[in-house]
Design a protein around this motif. Structure first.
Motif, PDB file in Angstrom:
ATOM      1  N   ILE A  27      -2.812  -2.964  -6.357  1.00  0.00           N
ATOM      2  CA  ILE A  27      -2.544  -2.446  -5.010  1.00  0.00           C
ATOM      3  C   ILE A  27      -3.744  -2.687  -4.105  1.00  0.00           C
ATOM      4  N   CYS A  69       7.600   8.081  -8.832  1.00  0.00           N
ATOM      5  CA  CYS A  69       6.641   9.043  -8.285  1.00  0.00           C
ATOM      6  C   CYS A  69       7.154  10.473  -8.451  1.00  0.00           C
ATOM      7  N   TYR A  89       0.804  -1.223   0.000  1.00  0.00           N
ATOM      8  CA  TYR A  89       0.000   0.000   0.000  1.00  0.00           C
ATOM      9  C   TYR A  89       0.836   1.272   0.000  1.00  0.00           C
ATOM     10  N   SER A 121       0.442   9.587  -3.952  1.00  0.00           N
ATOM     11  CA  SER A 121      -0.590  10.575  -3.620  1.00  0.00           C
ATOM     12  C   SER A 121      -0.004  11.756  -2.848  1.00  0.00           C
ATOM     13  N   SER A 180       3.035   2.280  -1.939  1.00  0.00           N
ATOM     14  CA  SER A 180       3.208   2.860  -3.275  1.00  0.00           C
ATOM     15  C   SER A 180       2.114   3.886  -3.563  1.00  0.00           C
ATOM     16  N   TYR A 181       0.870   3.553  -3.196  1.00  0.00           N
ATOM     17  CA  TYR A 181      -0.239   4.499  -3.382  1.00  0.00           C
ATOM     18  C   TYR A 181      -0.043   5.742  -2.525  1.00  0.00           C
ATOM     19  N   SER A 192      -3.818   2.267  -8.738  1.00  0.00           N
ATOM     20  CA  SER A 192      -3.923   1.316  -7.628  1.00  0.00           C
ATOM     21  C   SER A 192      -4.878   0.170  -7.951  1.00  0.00           C
ATOM     22  N   ALA A 229       3.335   0.780 -11.537  1.00  0.00           N
ATOM     23  CA  ALA A 229       2.882   0.179 -10.278  1.00  0.00           C
ATOM     24  C   ALA A 229       2.654  -1.317 -10.426  1.00  0.00           C
ATOM     25  N   ASN A 280      -6.286  12.058  -7.722  1.00  0.00           N
ATOM     26  CA  ASN A 280      -7.232  10.959  -7.520  1.00  0.00           C
ATOM     27  C   ASN A 280      -7.268  10.026  -8.713  1.00  0.00           C
ATOM     28  N   GLY A 286      -3.661   8.232  -8.830  1.00  0.00           N
ATOM     29  CA  GLY A 286      -3.424   7.385  -7.667  1.00  0.00           C
ATOM     30  C   GLY A 286      -4.387   6.221  -7.572  1.00  0.00           C
ATOM     31  N   LEU A 287      -5.687   6.504  -7.626  1.00  0.00           N
ATOM     32  CA  LEU A 287      -6.684   5.439  -7.501  1.00  0.00           C
ATOM     33  C   LEU A 287      -6.720   4.557  -8.744  1.00  0.00           C
TER      34      LEU A 287
END
Length: 390
Positions: free
Chosen positions: A318, A284, A194, A201, A196-197, A313, A338, A306, A309-310
């Motif tokens: 992720i 990143c 997690y 972000s 990485s997210y 993921s 990712a 958002n 990132g989302l």
């Protein structure tokens, strides 16, 4: 190093907002890591429900089946066979399941006729009630096999009871290759999954505003009027981003050591996970630099953060494990950095069933580094084109 110093003067003024983001994301990170361990534990228990049995046959076999069900469920005697009353009790959840044992239940079993032996009513979409129905069918099928095999009713009932009592114990086979199966060693791998997210972000929402301020017309014009070259300016901004990001990475590693144990963090697998996360940190940074070229407001920045990132993921594994994703999704995810980060973490942890292969590890790390070079090159090109345009 004027631009480098200016970078951290701006960062110092925004340190409170960055700390709030870091605190919120860290709590979420630790919660998701610890929750993943809880959900990963595979436990099997028989759920007990409130059951009413309407025995219209009142025979030896029907009584035996009722007794068998009472071992696993709470038998509620409503002293009525009125279907309307029974349905009302189901509606108000006084009971969960009503079993009707039809007349001539035993005679039909002896004759080998298994149709219309029972009927039932249950709560809609109740998984526990569904399982109870499976138990009842299993009991009838097993009893029928023994009767058809020539056993008497008494012997068939005894053997059915003995056979079904052995099925209540379930051995779970875990295909995850985790030699270190204590919670602290597992949490390290979930933490790195997690993190990485969180890194992506926080860098987007925390570092991009600093870069946006540096690119404001007044500040940019003042820097451009100096003798500082574009190359030197970009080098100092990049160096500021690296130092800023390294501090964030270091804080996250310390948090991981606190919750997962520093002995696990500095073990061989932990160090390999740290290196993997550091390479992803470079990715990143390059993504953040590239976003800063095209972002003009905080609202747009939050939307981009958002989406990237989302989106990354969910597509890369992720939030949803890669082995649950379809082939089409995985084919698309291979073009995202990712994906390779999570693939590496899965191999190190054994979550995917893959054995640790150091050639594969360095291959995945190399692919991530290529992503970093590619994205950073795009950033340099976009920065130069914007400078020419201005």
């Amino acid at each position: 190093m004027q631009v480098f110093k200016l970078f951290f003067k701006i960062a110092k003024k925004r340190v409170l907002s960055a700390a709030i983001y870091l605190g919120i994301f860290t709590v979420l990170l630790v919660f998701m890591s610890m929750n993943a361990i809880d959900t990963n534990e595979k436990n099997f228990t028989v759920s007990s429900i409130r059951m009413t049995v309407i025995d219209q046959d009142n025979s030896q076999t029907s009584k035996a089946m009722k007794q068998y069900l009472s071992n696993y469920h709470e038998i509620v005697d409503l002293k009525t066979d009125n279907k309307d009353i029974l349905q009302d009790n189901l509606y108000y959840q006084t009971i969960d399941y009503v079993l009707f044992i039809e007349k001539d239940f035993e005679k039909k079993l002896i004759a080998g006729n298994t149709s219309d032996l029972i009927s039932h009513s249950k709560l809609f979409d109740s998984t526990s009630s569904y399982f109870a129905g499976q138990q009842i069918n299993e009991y009838i099928n097993t009893l029928t096999l023994y009767i058809n095999g020539g056993f008497s009713i008494n012997d068939a009932l005894k053997k059915t009871e003995a056979s079904l009592s052995d099925t209540n114990y379930t051995n779970m086979i875990d295909y995850e290759a985790k030699p270190d199966n204590d919670a602290s060693s597992q949490i390290i791998f979930y933490y790195f999954q997690y993190v990485s997210y969180i890194m992506l972000s926080i860098l987007i929402v925390g570092m991009t505003p600093i870069l946006m301020i540096l690119r404001k017309k007044e500040i940019a014009s003042r820097i451009n009027c100096s003798s500082l070259t574009l190359h030197s300016k970009n080098k100092q901004i990049t160096l500021g981003c690296i130092v800023y990001s390294f501090i964030l990475w270091l804080i996250l590693m310390i948090i991981g050591g606190v919750f997962g144990g520093f002995n696990n963090l500095f073990a061989t697998k932990g160090l390999l996970c740290m290196l993997n996360s550091f390479i992803f940190l470079l990715i990143c940074i390059s993504i953040t630099l590239l976003i800063s070229i095209f972002t003009t407001s905080d609202n747009v920045l939050n939307m981009i953060a958002n989406c990237i990132g989302l989106g990354m993921s969910f597509l890369s594994g992720i939030f949803v494990p890669q082995w649950f994703l379809g082939d089409t999704v995985l084919s698309i995810a291979r073009f995202l950095p990712a994906y390779w980060y999570i693939k590496t973490n899965n191999m190190l942890s054994g979550f995917s069933g893959d054995k640790i292969s150091y050639p594969n590890y360095w291959t995945y790390i190399g692919i991530e580094f290529i992503f970093f070079i590619a994205i950073f090159s795009i950033y340099l090109l976009a920065s130069k084109q914007r400078k020419i345009k201005e």
